[in-house]
Design an enzyme around this catalytic site. Structure first.
Site, PDB file in Angstrom:
ATOM      1  N   LYS A 133      -8.451  -6.390  -8.472  1.00  0.00           N
ATOM      2  CA  LYS A 133      -7.551  -6.275  -7.334  1.00  0.00           C
ATOM      3  C   LYS A 133      -7.119  -7.668  -6.898  1.00  0.00           C
ATOM      4  O   LYS A 133      -7.884  -8.637  -7.006  1.00  0.00           O
ATOM      5  CB  LYS A 133      -8.237  -5.570  -6.152  1.00  0.00           C
ATOM      6  CG  LYS A 133      -7.376  -5.506  -4.890  1.00  0.00           C
ATOM      7  CD  LYS A 133      -8.142  -5.067  -3.666  1.00  0.00           C
ATOM      8  CE  LYS A 133      -7.258  -5.198  -2.421  1.00  0.00           C
ATOM      9  NZ  LYS A 133      -7.973  -4.840  -1.191  1.00  0.00           N
TER      10      LYS A 133
ATOM     11  N   GLU B 233      -7.675  -6.084  12.240  1.00  0.00           N
ATOM     12  CA  GLU B 233      -8.888  -6.253  11.432  1.00  0.00           C
ATOM     13  C   GLU B 233      -9.844  -7.312  11.968  1.00  0.00           C
ATOM     14  O   GLU B 233      -9.507  -8.502  12.032  1.00  0.00           O
ATOM     15  CB  GLU B 233      -8.514  -6.604   9.989  1.00  0.00           C
ATOM     16  CG  GLU B 233      -9.709  -6.672   9.062  1.00  0.00           C
ATOM     17  CD  GLU B 233      -9.311  -6.697   7.608  1.00  0.00           C
ATOM     18  OE1 GLU B 233     -10.200  -6.822   6.752  1.00  0.00           O
ATOM     19  OE2 GLU B 233      -8.107  -6.593   7.309  1.00  0.00           O
TER      20      GLU B 233
ATOM     21  N   GLU C  96      -8.915   0.795  -3.602  1.00  0.00           N
ATOM     22  CA  GLU C  96      -8.700  -0.497  -2.946  1.00  0.00           C
ATOM     23  C   GLU C  96      -9.669  -0.670  -1.782  1.00  0.00           C
ATOM     24  O   GLU C  96     -10.256  -1.748  -1.587  1.00  0.00           O
ATOM     25  CB  GLU C  96      -7.252  -0.576  -2.448  1.00  0.00           C
ATOM     26  CG  GLU C  96      -6.894  -1.861  -1.734  1.00  0.00           C
ATOM     27  CD  GLU C  96      -5.501  -1.816  -1.140  1.00  0.00           C
ATOM     28  OE1 GLU C  96      -5.236  -2.631  -0.226  1.00  0.00           O
ATOM     29  OE2 GLU C  96      -4.683  -0.972  -1.559  1.00  0.00           O
TER      30      GLU C  96
ATOM     31  N   GLU D 132       5.571  -1.320   1.568  1.00  0.00           N
ATOM     32  CA  GLU D 132       4.389  -1.445   2.422  1.00  0.00           C
ATOM     33  C   GLU D 132       4.441  -2.725   3.245  1.00  0.00           C
ATOM     34  O   GLU D 132       4.099  -2.725   4.435  1.00  0.00           O
ATOM     35  CB  GLU D 132       3.116  -1.414   1.589  1.00  0.00           C
ATOM     36  CG  GLU D 132       1.845  -1.501   2.425  1.00  0.00           C
ATOM     37  CD  GLU D 132       0.583  -1.310   1.618  1.00  0.00           C
ATOM     38  OE1 GLU D 132      -0.404  -2.048   1.895  1.00  0.00           O
ATOM     39  OE2 GLU D 132       0.558  -0.449   0.721  1.00  0.00           O
TER      40      GLU D 132
END
Length: 464
Positions: free
Chosen positions: A221, A270, A314, A449
């Protein structure tokens, strides 16, 4: 030590501080904290009158807000040892002055952050933001649980005149705490913007290159970000921007770090890591879908995200790596079995909270050094992904997707990941957004996105 004593007034604290400085013939730190009544954004706006080089703003979704003005100590560092360097100098400073505090987030508190990479390129836009920069504000407003405290942190010298010093601080304090009657109109100013995407075609090509490398088994990733340039006539209004971010993104960490006239601002959902006593907390936030126009559509999109193989994969990369990192400084790590949805105004994410019991010598900056960057910001394997990011991205990330936050003298504090953010210089802002790329990613879908992830900053800038 004078700093351990409880003084009846700020004036008494500074009179005794200067006396002690003369007795020891060296500078001394005087810290004085008092309860006050002030709104954080009003305090932040009022600080413009002081024309200081540093301002910091931090608020979390749980109601804790810190506003720092000025600088009594500015710690900067570069290179791979930057976290250790800041920690070592901060602990030495605290040991020298032996400050005690009653409330978390008051007294001596460092505010600031770090860059994504330990060594920055020569990108001109990030000139005022070193690889590490943590500031002890001269004035600190702390608000939590409907209470507010003002802390004054000031170095005094043997040559200071106590009366003149106290008069200056009182004048500055009164300016910061002044009530404003024109608040609503000031914070609702409208911004007409020119928005330009930077290198969109090249970014899609970079996504495809990354996908090809993953299909070849080179990595699992990678997170790739891109940038927008936003311009308006006249300077962007930072307090008004913060006001709208708090109104529009109530479930996010809202922050601003101003250094020498530039401002790094954002509303990030986050948390990177929080320390509260012996407990450590982190968020695994990866996997994104849009919000629906109706409740039924929103729920369908959320369920689709929860059951989407690509996004769950992910997300699991992030959960596993944070868990592995937590085990280095925690005796016990607790993680739920499956993610839930974390909804903001513009998007919804897969979310897993992570909790750990810290080892006796665990320090917040040690935890940040270990965790950053998570796979949600870099990729996996970490080293390969970070190296490839520098190769594929067409801009310097600077402080984007890096740790920003605060730490107090007891080691408590909180850092978030600086996404949904932008660097503001005068009438221009550079906004950043990224997404996680895995082997079955589509460049076109990933571009869409990032468009969603630009919305929080664009909406706040435009007052939509």
């Amino acid at each position: 030590m004078i700093d351990d004593l409880k003084y009846a007034s700020m004036a008494e604290a500074f009179i005794n501080g200067v006396q002690k400085a003369k007795q020891e013939n060296k500078d001394k730190l005087v810290t004085y904290t008092m309860e006050c009544e002030s709104q954080p954004l009003q305090f932040y706006r009022n600080s413009e009158k002081l024309k200081m080089d540093f301002r910091h703003f931090w608020s979390d979704p749980e109601g804790v807000t810190l506003v720092g003005v000025g600088s009594t100590l500015d710690l900067t560092a570069d290179g791979h040892s930057r976290f250790d360097s800041i920690q070592t100098r901060w602990l030495a400073f605290l040991k020298e002055h032996q400050i005690s505090i009653e409330h978390a987030g008051t007294g001596p508190v460092l505010m600031g952050g770090f860059s994504f990479n330990p060594v920055l390129t020569a990108a001109e836009e990030w000139t005022n933001y070193p690889a590490a920069a943590m500031v002890l504000p001269q004035f600190l407003l702390t608000q939590r649980e409907n209470k507010a405290w003002l802390t004054v942190n000031k170095r005094v010298t043997p040559k200071d005149d106590p009366k003149a010093l106290i008069a200056t601080i009182e004048e500055q304090k009164n300016m910061l705490l002044a009530d404003r009657t024109d608040e609503e109109g000031y914070f609702q100013t409208h911004q007409d913007l020119q928005v330009t995407a930077l290198f969109p075609t090249e970014w899609k090509a970079s996504v495809q290159k990354a996908v090809d490398k993953m299909k070849a088994g080179e990595l699992e990733k990678i997170v790739l970000s891109r940038a927008l340039r936003v311009k308006k006539e006249g300077s962007l209004n930072i307090p008004a921007l913060l006001y709208r971010l708090k109104q529009q993104q109530p479930n996010s960490f809202v922050f601003a770090i101003e250094r020498f006239g530039d401002a790094f601002v954002g509303a990030t959902p986050e948390r990177l890591v929080k320390r509260e006593g012996t407990k450590f907390y982190a968020d695994a936030l990866a996997g994104t879908a849009s919000r629906g126009g109706t409740q039924a559509e929103d729920e369908a999109l959320g369920q689709g995200l929860l059951n989407d193989k690509k996004n769950r994969q992910e997300h699991q990369f992030v959960v596993k790596m944070i868990k592995d990192d937590f085990e280095a400084f925690c005796d016990k790590v607790i993680i739920p079995d499956r993610p839930v949805l974390y909804k903001t105004r513009d998007v919804q994410h897969l979310y897993t909270p992570i909790y750990g019991h810290g080892k006796p010598d665990a320090h917040l900056l040690d935890a940040i050094s270990k965790i950053h960057p998570t796979p949600a910001m870099g990729g996996t394997p970490k080293e390969k992904a970070v190296a490839l990011i520098s190769e594929l991205e067409s801009h310097e990330r600077g402080w984007y997707s890096a740790p920003v936050g605060w730490i107090d003298s007891n080691g408590n504090g909180e850092f978030s990941v600086a996404i949904r953010s932008g660097l503001i210089r005068g009438n221009e802002a550079r906004l950043f957004a990224g997404c996680g790329i895995v082997s079955d990613s589509s460049p076109t879908e990933e571009f869409k996105e990032t468009e969603m992830k630009f919305r929080p900053m664009l909406n706040a800038l435009k007052e939509e």
